[in-house]
Scaffold this motif. Structure first.
Motif, PDB file in Angstrom:
ATOM      1  N   ARG A 198      -9.572 -17.844 -16.843  1.00  0.00           N
ATOM      2  CA  ARG A 198      -9.314 -16.518 -16.279  1.00  0.00           C
ATOM      3  C   ARG A 198      -8.118 -16.609 -15.348  1.00  0.00           C
ATOM      4  O   ARG A 198      -8.016 -17.546 -14.539  1.00  0.00           O
ATOM      5  N   ASP A 199      -7.225 -15.652 -15.453  1.00  0.00           N
ATOM      6  CA  ASP A 199      -6.103 -15.537 -14.531  1.00  0.00           C
ATOM      7  C   ASP A 199      -6.368 -14.347 -13.629  1.00  0.00           C
ATOM      8  O   ASP A 199      -6.395 -13.208 -14.077  1.00  0.00           O
ATOM      9  N   ILE A 200      -6.583 -14.639 -12.351  1.00  0.00           N
ATOM     10  CA  ILE A 200      -6.871 -13.584 -11.375  1.00  0.00           C
ATOM     11  C   ILE A 200      -5.924 -13.755 -10.203  1.00  0.00           C
ATOM     12  O   ILE A 200      -5.942 -14.782  -9.505  1.00  0.00           O
ATOM     13  N   GLY A 201      -5.103 -12.747  -9.964  1.00  0.00           N
ATOM     14  CA  GLY A 201      -4.199 -12.770  -8.814  1.00  0.00           C
ATOM     15  C   GLY A 201      -3.272 -13.982  -8.806  1.00  0.00           C
ATOM     16  O   GLY A 201      -3.023 -14.546  -7.746  1.00  0.00           O
ATOM     17  N   GLN A 222      -3.888 -16.861  -9.908  1.00  0.00           N
ATOM     18  CA  GLN A 222      -4.656 -18.111  -9.907  1.00  0.00           C
ATOM     19  C   GLN A 222      -5.355 -18.281 -11.240  1.00  0.00           C
ATOM     20  O   GLN A 222      -5.935 -17.343 -11.776  1.00  0.00           O
ATOM     21  N   ARG A 223      -5.310 -19.475 -11.763  1.00  0.00           N
ATOM     22  CA  ARG A 223      -6.006 -19.764 -13.025  1.00  0.00           C
ATOM     23  C   ARG A 223      -7.333 -20.450 -12.699  1.00  0.00           C
ATOM     24  O   ARG A 223      -7.370 -21.457 -11.997  1.00  0.00           O
ATOM     25  N   MET A 224      -8.416 -19.874 -13.255  1.00  0.00           N
ATOM     26  CA  MET A 224      -9.740 -20.454 -13.055  1.00  0.00           C
ATOM     27  C   MET A 224     -10.287 -20.855 -14.417  1.00  0.00           C
ATOM     28  O   MET A 224     -10.295 -20.059 -15.351  1.00  0.00           O
ATOM     29  N   GLU A 225     -10.743 -22.084 -14.542  1.00  0.00           N
ATOM     30  CA  GLU A 225     -11.323 -22.576 -15.786  1.00  0.00           C
ATOM     31  C   GLU A 225     -12.795 -22.895 -15.563  1.00  0.00           C
ATOM     32  O   GLU A 225     -13.174 -23.379 -14.499  1.00  0.00           O
ATOM     33  N   ASP A 226     -13.587 -22.623 -16.559  1.00  0.00           N
ATOM     34  CA  ASP A 226     -15.019 -22.912 -16.475  1.00  0.00           C
ATOM     35  C   ASP A 226     -15.521 -23.283 -17.875  1.00  0.00           C
ATOM     36  O   ASP A 226     -14.875 -23.002 -18.881  1.00  0.00           O
ATOM     37  N   GLU A 227     -16.676 -23.919 -17.903  1.00  0.00           N
ATOM     38  CA  GLU A 227     -17.291 -24.325 -19.161  1.00  0.00           C
ATOM     39  C   GLU A 227     -18.792 -24.103 -19.049  1.00  0.00           C
ATOM     40  O   GLU A 227     -19.407 -24.487 -18.068  1.00  0.00           O
ATOM     41  N   ILE A 228     -19.362 -23.469 -20.071  1.00  0.00           N
ATOM     42  CA  ILE A 228     -20.801 -23.223 -20.116  1.00  0.00           C
ATOM     43  C   ILE A 228     -21.367 -24.019 -21.285  1.00  0.00           C
ATOM     44  O   ILE A 228     -20.891 -23.911 -22.408  1.00  0.00           O
TER      45      ILE A 228
END
Length: 99
Positions: A44-47, A49-55
Protein backbone atom coordinates in the motif's frame (compact mmCIF):
# COMPACT_ATOMS: atom_id res chain seq x y z
CA UNK A 1 -15.13 -67.83 -45.72
CA UNK A 2 -17.25 -64.82 -46.58
CA UNK A 3 -20.15 -66.04 -44.43
CA UNK A 4 -17.93 -66.14 -41.30
CA UNK A 5 -17.12 -62.47 -41.74
CA UNK A 6 -20.73 -61.44 -42.31
CA UNK A 7 -22.20 -63.09 -39.19
CA UNK A 8 -20.35 -60.86 -36.63
CA UNK A 9 -21.19 -57.75 -38.65
CA UNK A 10 -24.87 -58.66 -38.69
CA UNK A 11 -24.83 -59.30 -34.95
CA UNK A 12 -23.30 -55.88 -34.28
CA UNK A 13 -25.73 -54.11 -36.58
CA UNK A 14 -28.66 -55.96 -35.04
CA UNK A 15 -27.76 -54.98 -31.46
CA UNK A 16 -26.87 -51.39 -32.38
CA UNK A 17 -30.46 -50.64 -33.28
CA UNK A 18 -31.89 -51.80 -29.92
CA UNK A 19 -33.20 -48.93 -27.77
CA UNK A 20 -31.17 -48.12 -24.68
CA UNK A 21 -32.90 -47.70 -21.35
CA UNK A 22 -32.17 -44.90 -18.92
CA UNK A 23 -28.82 -45.26 -17.27
CA UNK A 24 -28.73 -45.11 -13.50
CA UNK A 25 -25.96 -43.72 -11.38
CA UNK A 26 -25.51 -43.22 -7.68
CA UNK A 27 -23.08 -41.20 -5.63
CA UNK A 28 -20.75 -43.17 -3.43
CA UNK A 29 -20.65 -41.69 0.07
CA UNK A 30 -17.29 -40.87 1.54
CA UNK A 31 -15.12 -38.32 3.29
CA UNK A 32 -11.79 -36.73 2.47
CA UNK A 33 -9.46 -34.34 4.24
CA UNK A 34 -7.86 -31.35 2.57
CA UNK A 35 -5.16 -28.92 3.64
CA UNK A 36 -5.25 -25.43 2.21
CA UNK A 37 -2.67 -22.69 2.58
CA UNK A 38 -3.02 -19.18 1.18
CA UNK A 39 -0.35 -16.49 1.33
CA UNK A 40 -1.43 -12.97 0.37
CA UNK A 41 1.16 -10.24 -0.10
CA UNK A 42 -0.01 -6.63 -0.05
CA UNK A 43 1.65 -3.34 -0.83
CA UNK A 44 0.00 0.00 0.00
CA UNK A 45 1.21 3.49 -0.83
CA UNK A 46 -0.19 5.99 1.65
CA UNK A 47 1.03 9.57 1.81
CA UNK A 48 4.28 8.76 0.03
CA UNK A 49 5.01 5.85 2.36
CA UNK A 50 5.06 2.27 1.14
CA UNK A 51 3.67 -0.32 3.54
CA UNK A 52 4.06 -4.04 2.86
CA UNK A 53 2.27 -6.83 4.66
CA UNK A 54 1.72 -10.56 4.28
CA UNK A 55 -1.22 -12.66 5.47
CA UNK A 56 -0.81 -16.43 5.86
CA UNK A 57 -3.88 -18.64 6.21
CA UNK A 58 -3.74 -22.37 6.98
CA UNK A 59 -6.79 -24.65 7.10
CA UNK A 60 -7.53 -28.34 7.42
CA UNK A 61 -10.98 -29.32 6.17
CA UNK A 62 -13.02 -32.52 6.20
CA UNK A 63 -15.45 -32.81 3.30
CA UNK A 64 -18.23 -35.41 3.42
CA UNK A 65 -20.27 -36.52 0.44
CA UNK A 66 -23.61 -38.21 1.11
CA UNK A 67 -26.15 -39.67 -1.29
CA UNK A 68 -29.78 -38.96 -0.56
CA UNK A 69 -32.73 -40.33 -2.49
CA UNK A 70 -32.30 -40.49 -6.25
CA UNK A 71 -30.23 -37.72 -7.76
CA UNK A 72 -29.95 -35.60 -4.60
CA UNK A 73 -26.49 -34.97 -3.22
CA UNK A 74 -25.68 -33.71 0.27
CA UNK A 75 -22.27 -32.31 1.18
CA UNK A 76 -20.83 -31.31 4.53
CA UNK A 77 -17.68 -29.29 5.20
CA UNK A 78 -16.05 -29.11 8.63
CA UNK A 79 -13.13 -26.83 9.47
CA UNK A 80 -10.87 -29.04 11.59
CA UNK A 81 -8.21 -26.42 12.20
CA UNK A 82 -7.46 -22.88 11.10
CA UNK A 83 -4.67 -20.38 11.63
CA UNK A 84 -4.17 -16.84 10.36
CA UNK A 85 -1.06 -14.73 10.87
CA UNK A 86 0.11 -11.39 9.51
CA UNK A 87 3.54 -9.81 9.58
CA UNK A 88 2.22 -6.61 11.11
CA UNK A 89 -0.23 -8.01 13.70
CA UNK A 90 1.08 -11.55 14.30
CA UNK A 91 -1.22 -14.54 14.88
CA UNK A 92 -4.97 -13.93 14.96
CA UNK A 93 -7.58 -15.81 17.02
CA UNK A 94 -9.78 -17.78 14.61
CA UNK A 95 -10.90 -20.44 17.09
CA UNK A 96 -14.64 -19.55 16.66
CA UNK A 97 -14.35 -20.73 13.02
CA UNK A 98 -13.29 -24.28 13.93
CA UNK A 99 -15.87 -27.04 14.22
Amino acid sequence: MLSRAIVPILLVLGTASLPLGAQEFRYTPGTAQYRASVVTKMTRDIGGQRMEDEITQLQRLTVGLFADAGDTLRIGVTVDSAAVATRSAGPQDVSPLVG
